[in-house]
Design a protein around this motif. Structure first.
Motif, PDB file in Angstrom:
ATOM      1  N   ASP A   7       0.828  -1.192   0.152  1.00 44.74           N
ATOM      2  CA  ASP A   7      -0.049  -0.173  -0.248  1.00 44.74           C
ATOM      3  C   ASP A   7       0.887   1.215   0.081  1.00 44.74           C
ATOM      4  O   ASP A   7       1.177   1.794   0.957  1.00 44.74           O
ATOM      5  CB  ASP A   7      -1.017  -0.061   1.091  1.00 44.74           C
ATOM      6  CG  ASP A   7      -1.871   1.041   1.239  1.00 44.74           C
ATOM      7  OD1 ASP A   7      -1.877   1.926   0.264  1.00 44.74           O
ATOM      8  OD2 ASP A   7      -2.710   1.260   1.994  1.00 44.74           O
ATOM      9  N   ASP A  12      -3.798   1.728  -6.663  1.00 46.27           N
ATOM     10  CA  ASP A  12      -3.467   0.274  -7.002  1.00 46.27           C
ATOM     11  C   ASP A  12      -2.217  -0.376  -6.291  1.00 46.27           C
ATOM     12  O   ASP A  12      -1.856  -1.521  -6.296  1.00 46.27           O
ATOM     13  CB  ASP A  12      -3.097  -0.058  -8.444  1.00 46.27           C
ATOM     14  CG  ASP A  12      -4.325   0.213  -9.160  1.00 46.27           C
ATOM     15  OD1 ASP A  12      -5.482  -0.152  -8.968  1.00 46.27           O
ATOM     16  OD2 ASP A  12      -4.524   1.072 -10.356  1.00 46.27           O
ATOM     17  N   ALA A  72      -1.719  -3.702   0.775  1.00 44.58           N
ATOM     18  CA  ALA A  72      -3.104  -3.658   0.293  1.00 44.58           C
ATOM     19  C   ALA A  72      -3.484  -5.194  -0.114  1.00 44.58           C
ATOM     20  O   ALA A  72      -2.683  -5.834  -0.290  1.00 44.58           O
ATOM     21  CB  ALA A  72      -2.928  -2.773  -0.931  1.00 44.58           C
ATOM     22  N   ARG A  76      -6.003  -4.412  -5.692  1.00 47.20           N
ATOM     23  CA  ARG A  76      -7.098  -3.718  -4.892  1.00 47.20           C
ATOM     24  C   ARG A  76      -8.441  -3.448  -5.619  1.00 47.20           C
ATOM     25  O   ARG A  76      -9.411  -3.374  -5.069  1.00 47.20           O
ATOM     26  CB  ARG A  76      -6.075  -2.423  -4.467  1.00 47.20           C
ATOM     27  CG  ARG A  76      -7.284  -1.741  -3.533  1.00 47.20           C
ATOM     28  CD  ARG A  76      -6.326  -0.305  -3.135  1.00 47.20           C
ATOM     29  NE  ARG A  76      -5.738  -0.516  -1.805  1.00 47.20           N
ATOM     30  CZ  ARG A  76      -4.714   0.384  -1.414  1.00 47.20           C
ATOM     31  NH1 ARG A  76      -4.580   1.513  -2.100  1.00 47.20           N
ATOM     32  NH2 ARG A  76      -4.668   0.612  -0.167  1.00 47.20           N
ATOM     33  N   HIS A 119     -13.259  -2.804  -5.344  1.00 47.78           N
ATOM     34  CA  HIS A 119     -12.393  -2.360  -3.863  1.00 47.78           C
ATOM     35  C   HIS A 119     -12.166  -3.419  -3.205  1.00 47.78           C
ATOM     36  O   HIS A 119     -13.086  -4.058  -2.407  1.00 47.78           O
ATOM     37  CB  HIS A 119     -12.844  -1.264  -3.190  1.00 47.78           C
ATOM     38  CG  HIS A 119     -12.116  -0.841  -1.798  1.00 47.78           C
ATOM     39  ND1 HIS A 119     -12.921   0.081  -0.917  1.00 47.78           N
ATOM     40  CD2 HIS A 119     -10.874  -1.037  -1.458  1.00 47.78           C
ATOM     41  CE1 HIS A 119     -11.858   0.167  -0.009  1.00 47.78           C
ATOM     42  NE2 HIS A 119     -10.521  -0.569  -0.476  1.00 47.78           N
ATOM     43  N   GLY A 122      -7.423  -4.835   2.144  1.00 54.77           N
ATOM     44  CA  GLY A 122      -6.218  -5.621   2.482  1.00 54.77           C
ATOM     45  C   GLY A 122      -6.229  -6.582   3.645  1.00 54.77           C
ATOM     46  O   GLY A 122      -7.356  -6.651   3.958  1.00 54.77           O
TER      47      GLY A 122
END
Lengths: 325, 325
Positions: A7, A12, A72, A76, A119, A122
Motif C-alpha cells: 500500500d 493500485d 493492500a 485492490r 475495492h 487488504g
C-alpha cells in the motif's frame, strides 16, 4: 511464485515479489507497477517475476522485511469478481436458515454471482459496518485469478487459464440478503467489500495439494482467536474451478485479472466446523432447536489461513477486526 | 465537455476530447492516457480537459476527424457497473412476460444488479452470440459515471458525484434469464458484454434537459433502420440517479469510474414504443393474445441515440450488428 501489493499510497499500490516463507519482499517496478499490469501481459511478465522469486528464495538478492499490515489487497481494484457457491453443504445450510428449498438443479448448474470488484480490502483492513444489526458474517473461500479467458471455454480448456490463487473473506450481511435474493438480481447491499489474503501464489506453490482443479488442504477460520472451522477445500466441492470458469464464460469472455471464487468452503461432515457463522447457526437449530451463536459484533476478529502439509502458511493470513463506520 | 476513447490497440485505448458536434477529436496523453486515469483525479483533470474542449469548439486547436468505427467504449474496462431498473413499466412488462408478480416493494426499493464491467463493447462492435436461441434482446438505457462515492451517501449528496453521462445497450439473453433469476444470484450468463455510446459528456452538455437527477429527453431505438421506441427518459423514472447511487452505496463505497445505469427506459404510455423487444412482445400478448415479434436474428442491427431539443446527437449512436461467434 508469491506476489503481494504494497500500500504505497496510490490507488493500485506497488507490486512486490515475496519469498516462499513470507519473510522478505522486493518491489518490482522495473517489471510491472501493479499486479493488473503483470496479468495484462502474463506470458512475458511471469518468467521475469519468477526469476526474481528464485533469486530471493536463494538469498542472491536481498529483500525488505515483509510487513503484512502495510499490504493492500494483491488486486485492490479488479475488473471482475465472479463468486461461485460450489460447496453444496454450505448452500443447503444457508438455504435452511432462510427457509428456502434446495432445488435439484443446483447439483448440476452452479450458483454464481457477480460481486463488487472495485475495492478489495487488504488482509488486515477492518470490516467497516454502519450497523451491526445487518448480521455481519465472514465467509472463507479459495479464489483463482485468470488470464484472458475466451468466450465459450470448456472446463478442460479453462485449466490453463488459472494463473494465481489466494484466499478471500467474502463478508456477508445476512439480514440484508433475504430481501435482495427475493428480487432475483443478486447481491448489492448484502455483500460489502471482500478482503484478500496477503499474497497470491502460482499453482505450483501448492505442490500435490493442487490437482489442476481443486485445492486439497484444510482452510482454517478462527473467530476471536478460537478455531471455528477447518473444512477441506478439496472435499465436497461439487463444481471445481475449471467448471466455474467455464460457467462464467458461457456467453462472454473474461478479462485477465478476473477472480473466480469457490464459495464458502464447507464439508458435509460438520465436525470439521464451518467457514461462516450462519452454517453453525443452522446446525444449532437442527441440533438444539434454536440458533445460539450471534453474528459478529464490533471489535470481533476473524482470521483465515491455509497451511501446507508441513504447517507453513501458503497465502499468509487474512486477519480483520469489525469496526463501526 | 465530450470525451471518447480511440481503439489504439492497447487494452484501455487512448483518451480523446471530442467537439460538441462530434466532428473532431484530439488525443490528450499529456493530460491522461485513459478515461479511468482522468476519473481517478477528476478534480484536477477535468479543468484541463475542459480547456482543450473549449479550444477545439472555438477552432483554436485543430483536431482529427472523429471516426466512430475506430472508437472503443469510453471506458473499455471499468471497475464497477451497477445497473438499476428504475422504469417500473419496464419491470412490470418483463415480469408479465415471465409470469412473475410485481411486488409492491418494488415501488420503494430499487432493483439493481452488479453487471460485468470487465469489457464494454465500443459503439459499433458487433453483438457476438453463439446461439440465437438464447433470445437476444437490446435494452437502451442512460448511464451516469461517478467519481469516488463514500459509503452511506444520501441522494442529496450523491448529485455532486455524477461526473459524466452516456448511453448503454445492456444486451440481454431472454431465454437464459428466467433460470438465473430463479436462483436469486442475478445475471452471469444472461447478460453478455454491454455496449457504450461513442462519447461520455459532462452534465452541463445536456442544458435544461438535465435537472441534476434525470435526463428529460426521448431515447430513440431503431431496429433494422425502423424506429422501435422513443420513450422519454425523464418520465416514469421511479428512482432517479442520485437515489440509485445512494442505494448502491448503502454498505460500501463506490470507486471513481463506477457506472450506474437507469435500467431500460420505458414509459407507461406504450404509444412511445419500447427500448427492448420483450416489452413489445408482452403488449402483443395483452392486445393480440400472442407474441408476434421475434427476438434478434443474426444480421439484425440496433441503433440507440439521444438528440437534444435541436435534433443534435448528444452521445453519438450505438449501432451494433448481431453476429454468430
Amino acid at each position: 511464485m508469491k506476489l503481494a501489493t504494497l500500500d504505497s499510497g496510490s490507488r493500485d499500490g506497488t507490486l512486490m515479489v515475496v519469498d516462499r516463507d513470507l519473510q522478505w519482499a522486493v518491489p518490482v517496478p522495473q517489471i510491472a507497477n501493479t499486479l493488473q499490469e503483470a496479468l495484462d501481459e502474463w506470458a512475458s511478465m511471469a518468467p521475469k517475476l519468477e526469476n526474481i522469486y528464485q533469486s530471493l528464495n536463494g538469498g542472491e538478492i536481498e529483500g525488505v522485511a515483509l510487513e503484512v499490515e502495510q499490504l493492500a489487497a494483491p488486486l485492490r481494484r479488479a475488473y471482475q469478481w465472479l463468486d461461485g457457491s460450489a460447496y453444496l453443504s454450505h448452500v443447503e445450510r444457508v438455504r435452511k436458515a432462510r427457509g428456502a428449498e434446495m432445488p435439484p438443479s443446483l447439483w448440476t448448474d452452479p450458483l454464481m454471482y457477480q460481486g463488487g470488484s472495485d475495492h478489495f480490502l487488504g488482509p488486515q483492513e477492518p470490516i467497516c459496518v454502519a450497523d451491526d444489526a445487518f448480521g455481519v458474517d465472514f465467509e472463507a473461500e479459495v479464489v483463482v485469478i485468470t488470464d484472458d479467458v475466451p468466450l465459450g471455454v470448456t472446463p478442460a480448456q479453462a485449466r490453463s487459464h488459472i494463473k494465481l490463487l489466494t484466499l478471500v473473506n467474502d463478508i456477508s450481511l445476512r439480514n440484508l440478503i433475504p430481501s435482495e435474493l427475493a428480487k432475483g438480481f443478486g447481491f448489492v447491499q448484502g455483500k460489502p467489500a471482500s478482503a484478500l489474503a496477503p499474497v497470491v501464489v502460482t499453482p505450483d506453490e501448492l505442490g500435490p495439494a493442487w490437482d489442476g482443479a481443486k485445492v486439497h488442504l484444510p482452510l482454517r477460520t478462527y473467530w476471536n482467536g478460537k478455531l471455528f472451522g477447518e473444512p477441506d477445500a478439496g472435499e465436497d466441492m461439487q463444481f471445481d474451478f475449471p467448471q466455474l470458469i467455464s460457467h462464467g464464460a458461457k456467453t462472454r469472455s473474461l478479462i485477465a485479472g478476473t477472480l473466480i471464487g469457490s464459495g464458502t468452503v464447507s464439508n458435509v461432515d460438520w465436525h470439521r466446523g464451518y467457514s461462516c457463522i450462519v452454517e453453525r447457526r443452522v446446525m444449532e437449530i437442527i441440533e438444539e432447536g434454536a440458533a445460539v451463536t450471534p453474528f459478529m459484533s464490533y471489535g470481533d476478529r476473524v482470521r483465515i489461513e491455509m497451511q501446507d502439509s508441513q504447517g507453513r502458511s501458503i497465502f499468509g493470513a487474512i486477519e480483520q477486526e469489525m469496526r463501526r463506520c
